[in-house]
Motif scaffolding. Structure first.
Motif, short mmCIF file in Angstrom:
data_model
loop_
_atom_site.label_atom_id
_atom_site.label_comp_id
_atom_site.label_asym_id
_atom_site.label_seq_id
_atom_site.Cartn_x
_atom_site.Cartn_y
_atom_site.Cartn_z
N PRO A 138 0.82 -1.22 0.00
CA PRO A 138 0.00 0.00 0.00
C PRO A 138 0.86 1.27 0.00
O PRO A 138 2.01 1.25 0.45
N PRO A 139 0.29 2.37 -0.50
CA PRO A 139 1.04 3.63 -0.57
C PRO A 139 1.61 4.07 0.79
O PRO A 139 2.71 4.62 0.83
N SER A 140 0.90 3.81 1.87
CA SER A 140 1.41 4.22 3.18
C SER A 140 2.72 3.48 3.51
O SER A 140 3.67 4.08 4.04
N ARG A 141 2.79 2.19 3.17
CA ARG A 141 4.01 1.42 3.43
C ARG A 141 5.13 1.86 2.48
O ARG A 141 6.29 1.93 2.87
N GLN A 142 4.77 2.19 1.26
CA GLN A 142 5.76 2.69 0.30
C GLN A 142 6.41 3.97 0.84
O GLN A 142 7.62 4.12 0.79
N ARG A 143 5.57 4.87 1.37
CA ARG A 143 6.10 6.13 1.91
C ARG A 143 7.03 5.86 3.10
O ARG A 143 8.07 6.51 3.24
N GLU A 144 6.65 4.92 3.96
CA GLU A 144 7.51 4.57 5.10
C GLU A 144 8.89 4.09 4.62
O GLU A 144 9.92 4.48 5.16
N LEU A 145 8.88 3.22 3.62
CA LEU A 145 10.14 2.69 3.09
C LEU A 145 10.96 3.78 2.41
O LEU A 145 12.18 3.83 2.55
N GLU A 146 10.29 4.65 1.66
CA GLU A 146 11.00 5.76 1.01
C GLU A 146 11.63 6.68 2.04
O GLU A 146 12.77 7.13 1.88
N GLU A 165 15.59 7.41 2.51
CA GLU A 165 16.18 8.76 2.49
C GLU A 165 17.19 8.94 3.62
O GLU A 165 18.21 9.60 3.45
N ARG A 166 16.87 8.35 4.76
CA ARG A 166 17.75 8.49 5.92
C ARG A 166 18.90 7.49 5.93
O ARG A 166 20.02 7.84 6.26
N LEU A 212 16.03 -6.97 6.45
CA LEU A 212 15.19 -7.23 7.61
C LEU A 212 15.44 -6.21 8.72
O LEU A 212 16.58 -5.77 8.92
N LYS A 213 14.40 -5.87 9.43
CA LYS A 213 14.53 -4.89 10.51
C LYS A 213 15.48 -5.37 11.60
O LYS A 213 16.12 -4.57 12.26
N TYR A 214 15.61 -6.69 11.79
CA TYR A 214 16.50 -7.22 12.82
C TYR A 214 17.97 -6.93 12.51
O TYR A 214 18.79 -6.92 13.41
N GLY A 215 18.25 -6.71 11.26
CA GLY A 215 19.62 -6.38 10.85
C GLY A 215 19.79 -4.90 10.60
O GLY A 215 20.75 -4.49 9.96
N GLY A 216 18.86 -4.10 11.08
CA GLY A 216 18.95 -2.66 10.89
C GLY A 216 18.18 -2.16 9.68
O GLY A 216 18.21 -0.99 9.37
N GLY A 217 17.51 -3.07 8.99
CA GLY A 217 16.75 -2.70 7.79
C GLY A 217 15.34 -2.26 8.12
O GLY A 217 15.00 -1.98 9.27
N ALA A 218 14.50 -2.25 7.10
CA ALA A 218 13.14 -1.75 7.24
C ALA A 218 12.06 -2.80 7.07
O ALA A 218 10.91 -2.52 7.35
N LEU A 219 12.42 -4.00 6.64
CA LEU A 219 11.40 -4.98 6.28
C LEU A 219 11.00 -5.90 7.43
O LEU A 219 11.85 -6.38 8.19
N GLU A 220 9.71 -6.16 7.49
CA GLU A 220 9.17 -7.18 8.39
C GLU A 220 9.47 -8.55 7.77
O GLU A 220 9.78 -8.65 6.59
N ASP A 221 9.35 -9.59 8.57
CA ASP A 221 9.65 -10.94 8.08
C ASP A 221 8.89 -11.29 6.81
O ASP A 221 9.48 -11.79 5.84
N SER A 222 7.59 -11.04 6.80
CA SER A 222 6.78 -11.42 5.63
C SER A 222 7.16 -10.60 4.40
O SER A 222 7.16 -11.11 3.28
N GLU A 223 7.50 -9.34 4.60
CA GLU A 223 7.92 -8.49 3.48
C GLU A 223 9.25 -8.96 2.93
O GLU A 223 9.44 -9.03 1.71
N ALA A 224 10.17 -9.27 3.82
CA ALA A 224 11.48 -9.76 3.38
C ALA A 224 11.35 -11.07 2.63
O ALA A 224 12.05 -11.31 1.65
N GLU A 225 10.42 -11.90 3.08
CA GLU A 225 10.19 -13.18 2.41
C GLU A 225 9.68 -12.96 0.98
O GLU A 225 10.14 -13.62 0.05
N GLU A 226 8.75 -12.03 0.81
CA GLU A 226 8.24 -11.71 -0.53
C GLU A 226 9.35 -11.20 -1.43
O GLU A 226 9.47 -11.61 -2.59
N TRP A 227 10.16 -10.29 -0.91
CA TRP A 227 11.24 -9.69 -1.69
C TRP A 227 12.31 -10.74 -2.01
O TRP A 227 12.81 -10.80 -3.13
N GLN A 228 12.63 -11.59 -1.05
CA GLN A 228 13.64 -12.62 -1.28
C GLN A 228 13.20 -13.58 -2.37
O GLN A 228 14.02 -14.05 -3.15
#
Length: 137
Positions: A77-85, A89-90, A99-115
């Motif tokens: 969703p656009p709200s999640r896209q804005r969060e990631l953008e 930026e930072r 993954l967020k556990y490694g300092g990233g921005a993705l939740e487990d399920s999101e990282a799984e989709e991207w992977q």
């Protein structure tokens, strides 16, 4: 030694594809082996027939970043896209894809989709190399 798919995928995933800079993974035609070489530390096999392996994210290309941005624009969703953008930026897009556990921005399920997307591309590139090797034999 037989080149396994795992070996090919590892070389492609970690290939900077910049011989003059960080180097590149190559396939030695006479030795039927993969090797790493760069201008500052050339491999002796550079003088023999070879071809450069493809790269998932060549140095400076931002290929993976563009793919990730296109992926999130179609899937989330656009709200999640804005969060990631905002995160990117930072802290940068490379970290935003992790993954967020490694300092990233993705939740487990999101990282799984991207992977899944990344692995499919790696498999496609490895198959492309296999075809190229087969044409040489």
């Amino acid at each position: 030694m037989t080149i396994t798919d795992r070996m090919l995928i590892g070389a492609i995933a970690n290939n900077p594809a910049n011989y003059e800079g960080d180097g590149e993974w190559r396939y030695s035609i006479p030795h039927k082996a993969i090797f790493f070489s760069k201008a500052s530390e050339p491999d002796p096999r550079d003088k023999e027939p070879f071809f450069a392996l493809p790269s998932l994210d060549p140095d400076g290309s931002k290929r993976r970043e563009r793919a990730f941005r296109a992926f999130i624009s179609r899937r989330w969703p656009p709200s999640r896209q804005r969060e990631l953008e905002h995160f990117a930026e930072r802290r940068g897009w490379n970290l935003a894809m992790e993954l967020k556990y490694g300092g990233g921005a993705l939740e487990d399920s999101e990282a799984e989709e991207w992977q899944y997307v990344v692995n499919r591309e790696l498999e496609r590139l490895a198959a492309q190399v296999r075809e190229q090797i087969a044409t040489l034999e």
